[in-house]
Design a protein around this motif. Structure first.
Motif, PDB file in Angstrom:
ATOM      1  N   MET A   1       0.844  -1.193   0.000  1.00 54.66           N
ATOM      2  CA  MET A   1       0.000   0.000   0.000  1.00 54.66           C
ATOM      3  C   MET A   1       0.878   1.241   0.000  1.00 54.66           C
ATOM      4  N   ARG A   2       0.517   2.211  -0.838  1.00 58.02           N
ATOM      5  CA  ARG A   2       1.222   3.492  -0.885  1.00 58.02           C
ATOM      6  C   ARG A   2       0.390   4.526  -0.130  1.00 58.02           C
ATOM      7  N   LEU A   3       1.011   5.134   0.864  1.00 59.94           N
ATOM      8  CA  LEU A   3       0.314   6.082   1.722  1.00 59.94           C
ATOM      9  C   LEU A   3       1.046   7.418   1.691  1.00 59.94           C
ATOM     10  N   VAL A   4       0.298   8.501   1.457  1.00 59.59           N
ATOM     11  CA  VAL A   4       0.848   9.854   1.495  1.00 59.59           C
ATOM     12  C   VAL A   4       0.237  10.576   2.691  1.00 59.59           C
ATOM     13  N   ILE A   5       1.091  11.233   3.479  1.00 64.04           N
ATOM     14  CA  ILE A   5       0.648  11.904   4.700  1.00 64.04           C
ATOM     15  C   ILE A   5       1.089  13.357   4.671  1.00 64.04           C
ATOM     16  N   PHE A   6       0.157  14.254   4.907  1.00 53.97           N
ATOM     17  CA  PHE A   6       0.463  15.665   5.121  1.00 53.97           C
ATOM     18  C   PHE A   6       0.267  15.911   6.617  1.00 53.97           C
ATOM     19  N   GLY A   7       1.389  16.056   7.359  1.00 51.42           N
ATOM     20  CA  GLY A   7       1.282  16.106   8.808  1.00 51.42           C
ATOM     21  C   GLY A   7       2.019  17.271   9.435  1.00 51.42           C
ATOM     22  N   HIS A  35       4.603   1.587   1.695  1.00 56.00           N
ATOM     23  CA  HIS A  35       5.454   2.747   1.424  1.00 56.00           C
ATOM     24  C   HIS A  35       4.744   4.026   1.834  1.00 56.00           C
ATOM     25  N   VAL A  36       5.494   4.901   2.513  1.00 55.02           N
ATOM     26  CA  VAL A  36       4.943   6.160   3.015  1.00 55.02           C
ATOM     27  C   VAL A  36       5.744   7.332   2.468  1.00 55.02           C
ATOM     28  N   THR A  37       5.045   8.362   2.018  1.00 57.33           N
ATOM     29  CA  THR A  37       5.651   9.660   1.732  1.00 57.33           C
ATOM     30  C   THR A  37       5.058  10.655   2.722  1.00 57.33           C
ATOM     31  N   PHE A  38       5.923  11.287   3.499  1.00 56.43           N
ATOM     32  CA  PHE A  38       5.471  12.210   4.545  1.00 56.43           C
ATOM     33  C   PHE A  38       5.853  13.628   4.148  1.00 56.43           C
ATOM     34  N   PHE A  39       4.845  14.481   3.943  1.00 58.04           N
ATOM     35  CA  PHE A  39       5.070  15.883   3.611  1.00 58.04           C
ATOM     36  C   PHE A  39       5.004  16.706   4.898  1.00 58.04           C
ATOM     37  N   GLU A  40       6.062  17.487   5.150  1.00 55.20           N
ATOM     38  CA  GLU A  40       6.165  18.294   6.367  1.00 55.20           C
ATOM     39  C   GLU A  40       6.689  19.685   6.027  1.00 55.20           C
ATOM     40  N   ALA A  77       1.836  12.925  -5.998  1.00 56.10           N
ATOM     41  CA  ALA A  77       1.988  11.894  -4.970  1.00 56.10           C
ATOM     42  C   ALA A  77       0.641  11.488  -4.396  1.00 56.10           C
ATOM     43  N   ALA A  78      -0.223  12.476  -4.131  1.00 56.29           N
ATOM     44  CA  ALA A  78      -1.546  12.173  -3.575  1.00 56.29           C
ATOM     45  C   ALA A  78      -2.388  11.373  -4.564  1.00 56.29           C
ATOM     46  N   ARG A  79      -2.325  11.747  -5.832  1.00 55.33           N
ATOM     47  CA  ARG A  79      -3.140  11.056  -6.840  1.00 55.33           C
ATOM     48  C   ARG A  79      -2.674   9.638  -7.090  1.00 55.33           C
ATOM     49  N   GLU A  80      -1.385   9.369  -6.898  1.00 50.65           N
ATOM     50  CA  GLU A  80      -0.851   8.030  -7.149  1.00 50.65           C
ATOM     51  C   GLU A  80      -0.938   7.121  -5.932  1.00 50.65           C
ATOM     52  N   ALA A  81      -1.330   7.672  -4.796  1.00 50.92           N
ATOM     53  CA  ALA A  81      -1.360   6.899  -3.554  1.00 50.92           C
ATOM     54  C   ALA A  81      -2.622   6.049  -3.449  1.00 50.92           C
ATOM     55  N   VAL A 100      -5.815  16.104  -0.988  1.00 52.72           N
ATOM     56  CA  VAL A 100      -6.286  14.770  -0.612  1.00 52.72           C
ATOM     57  C   VAL A 100      -7.630  14.469  -1.275  1.00 52.72           C
ATOM     58  N   LEU A 101      -8.523  15.441  -1.282  1.00 51.35           N
ATOM     59  CA  LEU A 101      -9.851  15.207  -1.856  1.00 51.35           C
ATOM     60  C   LEU A 101      -9.815  15.083  -3.373  1.00 51.35           C
ATOM     61  N   GLU A 102      -8.746  15.562  -4.004  1.00 46.38           N
ATOM     62  CA  GLU A 102      -8.573  15.392  -5.453  1.00 46.38           C
ATOM     63  C   GLU A 102      -7.991  14.022  -5.797  1.00 46.38           C
ATOM     64  N   SER A 103      -7.478  13.300  -4.789  1.00 50.34           N
ATOM     65  CA  SER A 103      -6.769  12.050  -5.058  1.00 50.34           C
ATOM     66  C   SER A 103      -7.727  10.954  -5.501  1.00 50.34           C
ATOM     67  N   ARG A 104      -7.166   9.934  -6.147  1.00 52.44           N
ATOM     68  CA  ARG A 104      -7.982   8.822  -6.661  1.00 52.44           C
ATOM     69  C   ARG A 104      -8.201   7.743  -5.613  1.00 52.44           C
ATOM     70  N   GLY A 105      -7.307   7.670  -4.616  1.00 47.33           N
ATOM     71  CA  GLY A 105      -7.406   6.637  -3.594  1.00 47.33           C
ATOM     72  C   GLY A 105      -8.290   7.064  -2.430  1.00 47.33           C
ATOM     73  N   LEU A 106      -8.102   6.406  -1.303  1.00 48.91           N
ATOM     74  CA  LEU A 106      -8.871   6.742  -0.108  1.00 48.91           C
ATOM     75  C   LEU A 106      -8.471   8.116   0.409  1.00 48.91           C
ATOM     76  N   LYS A 107      -9.468   8.843   0.866  1.00 43.09           N
ATOM     77  CA  LYS A 107      -9.257  10.181   1.401  1.00 43.09           C
ATOM     78  C   LYS A 107      -9.435  10.102   2.915  1.00 43.09           C
ATOM     79  N   VAL A 108      -8.356  10.373   3.662  1.00 45.81           N
ATOM     80  CA  VAL A 108      -8.316  10.076   5.091  1.00 45.81           C
ATOM     81  C   VAL A 108      -7.940  11.321   5.885  1.00 45.81           C
ATOM     82  N   PHE A 109      -8.613  11.502   7.015  1.00 49.45           N
ATOM     83  CA  PHE A 109      -8.208  12.515   7.988  1.00 49.45           C
ATOM     84  C   PHE A 109      -7.893  11.795   9.292  1.00 49.45           C
TER      85      PHE A 109
END
Length: 356
Positions: A1-7, A35-40, A77-81, A100-109
């Motif tokens: 699973m590919r996960l992108v996080i804006f934290g 795999h995780v990509t963390f945007f900070e 990154a968000a769209r490919e996650a 996140v809301l534009e992404s194709r995958g799950l949209k998570v808060f």
């Protein structure tokens, strides 16, 4: 699973509890093949106290000065996650929510500060990481707090699917180690200063130190004000870096947990230090709050106090009793509260929502 996080931050543990939580969770996800990509956002406060510059297991840490500067990369990154997530206290929470809301995958808060979020809503204060539509547009909302908080996220912010995802400890990092003289004490407390913890800290720690002048009390954490009521038998360590946490916990027979006011009032909101200290083989003396017994059994895996007398009594327990509680608490963490367990829970939640 590919996960992108804006934290908020994973790179600096200074003055916040998000970083160590994410480090354990992200590392466990990597060990499980995700795999995780963390945007900070690279803010000066955290940059000047950064204690992590790269993530293991091929994960990506993306530090940025302005989200606008990396917008194409972040959007891609968000769209490919498989799942894109924004968290509470993300300094670009609203802009990141749009990605996140534009992404194709799950949209998570993921709200790691649910009681604070709900308290601010109740008092009419702004919540900078939430947009005008609240949480209604997310496929999945995770909460660091369980219990009644889950229902309130639905009724007050429109969350459609809500799941608790509690704190944890990485036993690869938090484990028993030899004590260190610089941290040695009879009771320790590790925590950033917070005004809404002060009353309980005074009752369970400062007043206990006053009553027991022959014992050594050790406090570690940042942001303590000039007027803090220090005592001769109270020793202060301004910042305890995550690699030193196990030695800090292991240098006292007991460590104290004090829950922030909003979190204690809501209940079912265990601080990460509960799990981290227990994983290090150090029993915890905690303030009392609803739901504590869902994580540890009072009297068997954790000690609970609401008065100074109870705190003093805990410090007088026989060493054998303390050791028994320590063993039971560590076993509970390894079985139910490890970072690997939380990572598996996260993946299971996301897969279940994806399948609906």
């Amino acid at each position: 699973m590919r996960l992108v996080i804006f934290g908020l931050t994973i790179s600096s543990s200074w003055g916040n509890g998000h970083a160590t939580l994410w480090r354990g969770l992200v590392d466990a996800l990597g060990r499980a093949g995700h795999h995780v990509t963390f945007f900070e956002r690279d803010v000066p406060y955290y940059a000047s106290h950064r204690d992590l510059t790269a993530l293991a297991h091929g994960h990506a840490l993306r530090l940025y000065t302005s989200l606008e500067d990396i917008l194409p990369e972040a959007r891609r990154a968000a769209r490919e996650a498989d799942a894109a997530m924004v968290t509470s206290y993300c300094p670009d929470g609203i802009a990141a929510t749009e990605l996140v809301l534009e992404s194709r995958g799950l949209k998570v808060f993921y709200d790691l500060d649910t009681p604070v979020t709900l308290e601010r809503l109740s008092t009419g204060q702004p919540v900078g990481y939430l947009g005008p539509r609240g949480l209604v547009d997310f496929d999945c909302v995770l909460s660091f707090t369980g219990g009644e908080a889950l229902a309130e996220l639905r009724t007050r912010l429109g969350a459609r699917r809500v799941f608790p995802l509690y704190g944890s400890a990485d036993p690869e990092v938090y484990r028993p180690v030899p004590p260190r003289d610089a941290f040695r004490g009879d009771l320790s407390y590790l925590g950033t200063y917070a005004a809404d913890r002060q009353e309980a800290l005074s009752t369970l720690f400062l007043e206990a130190a006053r009553r027991l002048p022959a014992k050594r009390f050790v406090l570690g954490g940042s942001l303590y004000p000039e007027g803090f009521p220090w005592a001769q038998n109270l020793y202060y360590v301004r910042h305890v870096a995550p690699p030193d946490h196990p030695a800090f916990y292991g240098s006292s027979p007991l460590t104290l947990n004090v829950t922030r006011g909003a979190m204690a009032a809501m209940g079912y909101c265990p601080s990460g230090r509960l799990f981290e200290a227990a994983a290090c083989g150090t029993p915890v003396l905690s303030d009392r709050w609803e739901g504590l017994d869902a994580f540890f059994t009072p009297g068997e895996e954790i000690l609970v106090a609401t008065t100074t007398d109870e705190a003093v009594a805990a410090l007088s327990l026989p060493p054998g009793e303390i050791a028994r509680i320590a063993r039971a608490a560590r076993e509970r963490v390894l079985a139910e509260h490890s970072a690997a367990r939380r990572a598996a829970e996260l993946v299971s939640i996301l897969e279940s929502v994806s399948g609906q």
